[in-house]
Design an enzyme around this catalytic site. Sequence first.
Site, mmCIF file in Angstrom:
data_model
loop_
_atom_site.group_PDB
_atom_site.id
_atom_site.type_symbol
_atom_site.label_atom_id
_atom_site.label_comp_id
_atom_site.label_asym_id
_atom_site.label_seq_id
_atom_site.Cartn_x
_atom_site.Cartn_y
_atom_site.Cartn_z
ATOM 1 N N GLY A 31 -18.761 -22.933 56.841
ATOM 2 C CA GLY A 31 -17.875 -22.489 55.757
ATOM 3 C C GLY A 31 -18.278 -21.132 55.193
ATOM 4 O O GLY A 31 -19.299 -20.548 55.568
ATOM 5 N N LEU A 33 -19.244 -20.083 52.116
ATOM 6 C CA LEU A 33 -20.432 -19.894 51.276
ATOM 7 C C LEU A 33 -21.700 -19.778 52.120
ATOM 8 O O LEU A 33 -22.548 -18.918 51.882
ATOM 9 C CB LEU A 33 -20.561 -21.070 50.296
ATOM 10 C CG LEU A 33 -21.752 -20.984 49.350
ATOM 11 C CD1 LEU A 33 -21.596 -19.826 48.376
ATOM 12 C CD2 LEU A 33 -21.928 -22.293 48.580
ATOM 13 N N LYS A 163 -20.173 -25.990 41.952
ATOM 14 C CA LYS A 163 -19.059 -26.262 41.052
ATOM 15 C C LYS A 163 -17.746 -26.261 41.838
ATOM 16 O O LYS A 163 -17.722 -25.702 42.945
ATOM 17 C CB LYS A 163 -19.025 -25.230 39.928
ATOM 18 C CG LYS A 163 -19.007 -23.780 40.415
ATOM 19 C CD LYS A 163 -17.836 -23.040 39.919
ATOM 20 C CE LYS A 163 -17.491 -21.911 40.834
ATOM 21 N NZ LYS A 163 -16.206 -21.389 40.803
ATOM 22 N N HIS A 193 -23.875 -19.749 40.205
ATOM 23 C CA HIS A 193 -24.582 -18.565 40.707
ATOM 24 C C HIS A 193 -24.691 -17.451 39.668
ATOM 25 O O HIS A 193 -25.537 -16.581 39.781
ATOM 26 C CB HIS A 193 -23.965 -18.066 42.020
ATOM 27 C CG HIS A 193 -22.697 -17.299 41.852
ATOM 28 N ND1 HIS A 193 -21.478 -17.904 41.703
ATOM 29 C CD2 HIS A 193 -22.453 -15.981 41.796
ATOM 30 C CE1 HIS A 193 -20.544 -16.976 41.573
ATOM 31 N NE2 HIS A 193 -21.109 -15.799 41.622
ATOM 32 N N HIS A 255 -18.837 -20.378 34.697
ATOM 33 C CA HIS A 255 -19.619 -19.155 34.497
ATOM 34 C C HIS A 255 -19.582 -18.614 33.054
ATOM 35 O O HIS A 255 -20.601 -18.252 32.498
ATOM 36 C CB HIS A 255 -19.112 -18.059 35.425
ATOM 37 C CG HIS A 255 -19.057 -18.448 36.869
ATOM 38 N ND1 HIS A 255 -20.033 -19.185 37.479
ATOM 39 C CD2 HIS A 255 -18.133 -18.196 37.835
ATOM 40 C CE1 HIS A 255 -19.725 -19.366 38.762
ATOM 41 N NE2 HIS A 255 -18.573 -18.779 38.993
HETATM 42 C C1 BG6 Z 1 -16.798 -17.821 42.027
HETATM 43 C C2 BG6 Z 1 -15.325 -18.040 41.789
HETATM 44 O O1 BG6 Z 1 -17.536 -18.889 41.523
HETATM 45 O O2 BG6 Z 1 -17.211 -16.618 41.369
HETATM 46 C C3 BG6 Z 1 -14.541 -16.845 42.292
HETATM 47 O O3 BG6 Z 1 -14.902 -19.216 42.471
HETATM 48 C C4 BG6 Z 1 -15.054 -15.560 41.680
HETATM 49 O O4 BG6 Z 1 -13.147 -17.007 42.011
HETATM 50 C C5 BG6 Z 1 -16.571 -15.455 41.860
HETATM 51 O O5 BG6 Z 1 -14.416 -14.465 42.328
HETATM 52 C C6 BG6 Z 1 -17.151 -14.261 41.121
HETATM 53 O O6 BG6 Z 1 -18.522 -14.163 41.411
HETATM 54 P P1 BG6 Z 1 -19.256 -12.768 41.590
HETATM 55 O O7 BG6 Z 1 -20.683 -13.107 41.865
HETATM 56 O O8 BG6 Z 1 -18.566 -12.071 42.715
HETATM 57 O O9 BG6 Z 1 -19.085 -12.049 40.284
#
Ligand code: BG6
Length: 490
Positions: A31, A33, A163, A193, A255
Amino acid sequence: MGRSSSKSEAVDREIVTQPRDTVIILFGATGDLVKRKLLPGLFHLSEASLMPARFHIIGCAPEGSGADESDFGDYVHEVLGNFARKEVTNESWARFAPHISFVGTNKGGLGNLSAQVKRVEATMDDPTRIIYLAVPPPAFTELVALLDVDGMVNDSTRLVIEKPFGADLNSARRLNGDLHRVFKESQIYRIDHFLGKEAVQNILAFRFANGLFEAAWNNRYIDYVQIDVPETLAVEGRAGFYESTGAFRDMVVTHLFQLLGFLAMEPPARLSAHELHDKKIEVYRAIKPIDVARVVYGQYLGYKEEPGVAPDSNVETFVALEAGVENERWAGVRWFLRTGKAMAETRTSVTLGFKESPLHMFELDPAFKSKIRPNELIFELSDPGSVTMEVLVKEPGPTARLEVAPITFHYDESTLVALELEAYERLLHDVMLGEHLLFNRADAIERLWEISQPLLSSPPEPMQYARGSWGPHGTESLVLPFSWHLPEVT
Ligand code: BG6
């Protein structure tokens, strides 16, 4: 950075604790990720000498999903070629390749995973077993039950899940119940993250290591806090996920509320996971349930035409809301949260607006007056990150006029920037060390769903906004008499 130089820097800084021998099992191995973050992250940790003396990564995916035992090495090599942060040389690949293997799973079974894990662990000393579920949430419960049946869970097993942790309070409770039937809470790592981002952790250092700011970190000095995460990216290729999630569940309940927790918490007695989580849940308990009248939902024009989106979809791709933290420190301070897809800029900004000085003895050029903002402290959290204090200074020359002057620290100017880990790298390393500090506890997750319930029960109709804009009508008036820090006026 070469292997030996990064090792000596790390040792010089005395920051490295080497994890115990570890087996990492990655479900969802083919996948997105795993491809974009986890394999490149593990490769970088290995090259930076931050992996255990002995480690092995087992990719798991349903048979026929794009890789098998014989070609998984080629697959990983190609993935690293595309996504690793540093060039993959013949030497670095030769170092990494022996540490990976693949097990195909089938419907209702984990194939020969447990045999493979036993084989690998037999070569290790008291190994930790990490199971990372990089799979869509509906698969969690079944996988956890299968792991249990297969005897894959013992006291050395740690579970990492992504999540969204449920879609509302009831489903979050159900999920926590399913996990707790097999794992103790101390074995579960709920990953967000954002908390792995270097600049986000710096919020804690900035607040608690600088007496100057901690003293002013309250409703006597602060009028508002803005947590602003616009993204230029639309839902490209993720419509299936997005249609069932939307911006609030995808970003805010995860987040943005995590950032709020770091910004608003009381000082923990020490930087331990237990203390930090206790302080965070205190803040979440003090957040008022969301008032739907203080929420703006938006949907970018053209969303309904994206492949995979229902033609009558009313899923929000944008949300702006006001939240309140009802405790002694924050009562009266206004918290504004905003995020959306297909917006004008990609930023992850936190702005604290300080109350204006009561003295108005300086002249203001009328043309300049409209540009004057209160003193603001701005954390830019996207890598490489920066912290800026905007203050007013006297304009040079024979006047008493003011101008805005930024005082800025840029991460990429730090001499130690080479030591920085990407968010997933930092978090994977923490799981190997058994460090829970930057992960989420079950009670915090449930409380966040609880305060979100009024909005989930009666969401406002999303208003349309143009791609490349700052959101729909109503976004500006939500924050009156203040205004959004973004876009920055130059
Ligand atoms: C993810 C979301 O958790 O975080 C995404 O599912 C989003 O929709 C992304 O674009 C943003 O993370 P980063 O690290 O690119 O700011």
